[in-house]
Every structure is written in structure tokens, then in C-alpha cells.
Design a protein around this motif. Structure first.
Motif, short mmCIF file in Angstrom:
data_model
loop_
_atom_site.label_atom_id
_atom_site.label_comp_id
_atom_site.label_asym_id
_atom_site.label_seq_id
_atom_site.Cartn_x
_atom_site.Cartn_y
_atom_site.Cartn_z
N CYS A 18 33.96 37.65 24.83
CA CYS A 18 34.11 38.31 26.14
C CYS A 18 33.76 38.18 27.34
CB CYS A 18 33.69 40.14 25.67
SG CYS A 18 35.01 41.28 24.99
N TYR A 31 31.74 45.14 28.71
CA TYR A 31 32.84 44.30 29.15
C TYR A 31 33.47 45.49 30.10
CZ TYR A 31 37.09 41.35 28.22
OH TYR A 31 37.15 40.69 28.18
N TYR A 32 34.26 45.82 30.00
CA TYR A 32 35.62 46.87 30.61
C TYR A 32 34.56 47.06 32.41
CZ TYR A 32 38.58 46.55 27.21
OH TYR A 32 39.55 45.95 26.12
N PHE A 77 35.14 43.89 33.86
CA PHE A 77 36.17 43.40 34.32
C PHE A 77 36.77 43.06 36.08
CE2 PHE A 77 40.72 43.33 32.50
CZ PHE A 77 40.97 42.56 31.86
N CYS A 111 37.19 40.21 37.37
CA CYS A 111 37.81 39.20 36.84
C CYS A 111 39.10 39.37 38.05
CB CYS A 111 38.49 38.99 35.15
SG CYS A 111 36.41 38.95 34.55
N PRO A 163 39.80 38.73 23.83
CA PRO A 163 39.58 38.90 25.42
C PRO A 163 39.82 37.53 25.90
CG PRO A 163 37.58 39.11 23.64
CD PRO A 163 38.99 39.58 22.94
N ASP A 168 43.54 39.53 27.15
CA ASP A 168 43.22 39.61 28.51
C ASP A 168 42.67 38.56 29.01
OD1 ASP A 168 42.07 41.78 26.51
OD2 ASP A 168 40.03 41.75 26.82
#
Length: 343
Positions: free
Chosen positions: A119, A173-174, A177, A180, A253, A257
Motif C-alpha cells: 500500500c 490507505y483508502y 487512495f 492516485c 494493492p 488496486d
């Protein structure tokens, strides 16, 4: 090393799978639309309600070709597999460890360390490559918090504590996110992870890719002789492939992801590729699902140098390699389970 054969994705819900000689025969309204030799196939994933013939399922079990059934929305429903591989000693060792929380935590913490590390790398790559287009301060703060969580996970000996660390790390992390996502931000926004049902296009794509990855990981575990239903971090639940979910943690991830972000940022998917249902669930259209699966299969052919084995492998073999390394650890050939860490 295992060779990566083809996975056949059948996205048309009206297709019926049958056997013709030694070929997978795809029928629509009793007419053949495609025929594929079974010796070129390692797995079949079908999305719809028509099903498969008993003759085909029998031959696939004989040739160790798994058939995974998904709903038209991408929800995993079940899988047909052949005779169990491996030896009973390996599975008995797996079962004994799964009953011991301390030993289970010793394995699970490596998986969670791998997940958090990967992540971090997703976020770091965004800052490195697109510093002028993202909120660098926000992303770097998230990375710093993930490093702390990774350190805590590495020293954790309790499964409950480890689940708490993983949950907190996922939330961090989210929270970053969306940075990104570089293109089409008016369509592909991300406020939080939601599922059952997914309520926006990004979550719809994440859920779909996680379903695919879970099925492929379960098949890889069964292929090396492990029981995909008996996990270490995810405890036993009827019908749940708990060990596949364990191994998936570090793969989400870098496999799922990363793939979803690539599709969005390369504009390989757009607003017209989604449908909003009456219950506000967001799903891919049939054409979009077909495009998604084609790109997913193409991505699996790309190569990477595995950081532990120091060998070049295809992306699609990563679940198999991690399953193999887990089996080696359980047999006593490795001192610890090595998660895959991608920089």
C-alpha cells in the motif's frame, strides 16, 4: 516453475458451456459461438446463469481445470475443481496451525506486513511520478502512518490485535487512495471503501477485481495441495475461502488496486461503462466487463522479477508462487513465510 496457461472469461450471461470432443464449446441459443481446446486452458470463469454441462465439468475435473461461477454482477458463487492435490501431511499441518492462534499470527503478520508495505508503494509511486498533480502532504502523511502500522504488525503476536492494525492501516490507505486517481476525477471519485453493493464506479471495479483475484488465489492454493477454506487470519466460515483471503491481503494493492488505477488513469474505462441500479448499486455494463476481463488477462502476461525468488515470472503467476512459498514454509523448508514486496 508452472507455466501460465489461459484463463477463459465468459462474460455473456446467455452462454452455455459444453464439451465437444476435447474442446470447450460455447453455445448461445444452441449455436456454437466459439470452441477452445482444453489443453490450452488452466481455468474458466463464467458470469451468468446458463451454467455448464455435466460432461464438461467432469472432463475439467479430470484435467484439473477449475470452473468458477460468478453472478452477472461479478459476485463469486462457487467453483468446480478436480481431485485434491498434494499430500495429507501438508494439510494436517495447515489444520494444526490454524487451531493455534499464536502460530497463526506468526504467519498472518507477514501477510499484513506485505499488504501495508505494498500500500505504501502504491502511494509512493503516485508522489514520485505525479508530485505536481496530487496533494503531496496528504499522501506523505498517510505513508508515514502506514510505516508505523507496518512496524506494529511486524511485532504483533495476537490475531485480534493484528486485525485491528490491518483495519486501521486500510482506513489510512483508502483515505489517500483518491490522490492516485489522476484522470476523470468527476466520475472516478473515491470517498471510502463500500461494497455489497458498491455505490460508485471505483468501488465497483475494486469489488470486481477482488472477486477475480480471490478465485485465482483459491485455485493456486488448491493447486499446491493446501485447503483454501482454512485460513490463519480469516477464521473458518462455511463457504468462505479463508486462506485465499489471507494470501490476497498482500496481493490486493499490487494486483487489483494497481490494475484498477491503471484502467482509470489510462482512460480505458469511462462513465458510459457503468449502470446505476434501483438500489443505487453501481455495476459494469456487459461490454465494460468484457473489456475489463480482456485487459485483466493481458496484464497477467506481463513479467516481473519476484523479489524473493529473484526470478522473472508473469504477473498472473504471483498467486501460485505465494501459495508455493506458503506450502514450503508449512513443510519446514523456509524459516518464515515471505510475502511479496513490490517497490
Amino acid at each position: 516453475m508452472k507455466n501460465l496457461l489461459n484463463t477463459v472469461y465468459v462474460s455473456d450471461p446467455e452462454i452455455y458451456l459444453s464439451l465437444k470432443g476435447q474442446n470447450l464449446n460455447l453455445l448461445k441459443e444452441n449455436e456454437t459461438v466459439a470452441r477452445i481446446p482444453l489443453h490450452n486452458i488452466e481455468a474458466i470463469s463464467t458470469f451468468g446463469h446458463q451454467g455448464a454441462s455435466p460432461a464438461l465439468m467432469s472432463e475439467c475435473m479430470k484435467q484439473n481445470i477449475s470452473i468458477s461461477f460468478f453472478s452477472s454482477n461479478g459476485r463469486f458463487r462457487g467453483r468446480v475443481i478436480g481431485e485434491v492435490n498434494g499430500n495429507v501431511t501438508l494439510r494436517k499441518k495447515q489444520y494444526r496451525i490454524s487451531e493455534d492462534e499464536e502460530k497463526s499470527a506468526k504467519i498472518a503478520r507477514h501477510m499484513i506486513v506485505g499488504k501495508i508495505f505494498n500500500c505504501e508503494q502504491i502511494l509512493k509511486r503516485t508522489v514520485r511520478d505525479h508530485a505536481l498533480r496530487v496533494d503531496t502532504n496528504k499522501v506523505m502523511k498517510a505513508i508515514d502512518r502506514l510505516k508505523v502500522s507496518r512496524s506494529e504488525a511486524g511485532n504483533c503476536t495476537s490475531l485480534d490485535a493484528l486485525r485491528g492494525i490491518e483495519g486501521n492501516a486500510a482506513s489510512v490507505y483508502y483515505s489517500a487512495f483518491e490522490e492516485c486517481i489522476l484522470n476523470q476525477k468527476e466520475v472516478f471519485y473515491f470517498n471510502n471503501r463500500n461494497r455489497r453493493p458498491p455505490l460508485d464506479p471505483v468501488n465497483a471495479m475494486l469489488s470486481f477485481s477482488y472477486s477475480l483475484l480471490a478465485s485465482e488465489t483459491a485455485a493456486s492454493l488448491e493447486g499446491v495441495g493446501l485447503d483454501s477454506y482454512v485460513g490463519f487470519l480469516h477464521r473458518d466460515r462455511p463457504g468462505r475461502t479463508s486462506l485465499a483471503l489471507d494470501v490476497m491481503e498482500e496481493l490486493r494493492p499490487i494486483v487489483a488496486d494497481r490494475f484498477v488505477l491503471k484502467m482509470i488513469n489510462r482512460q480505458q474505462i469511462t462513465k458510459k461503462d457503468f449502470i446505476v441500479k434501483e438500489n443505487k448499486a453501481v455495476i459494469l455494463t456487459e461490454d465494460a466487463r468484457k473489456n475489463f476481463l480482456q485487459l485483466w488477462q493481458k496484464e497477467k502476461q506481463e513479467t516481473i522479477t519476484h523479489p524473493f525468488l529473484k526470478e522473472k515470472i508473469q504477473w498472473g503467476l504471483i498467486p501460485h508462487v505465494q501459495a508455493l512459498l506458503l506450502a514450503r514454509y508449512l513443510r519446514g523448508d523456509l524459516d518464515a513465510y515471505p510475502p511479496i514486496l513490490i517497490r
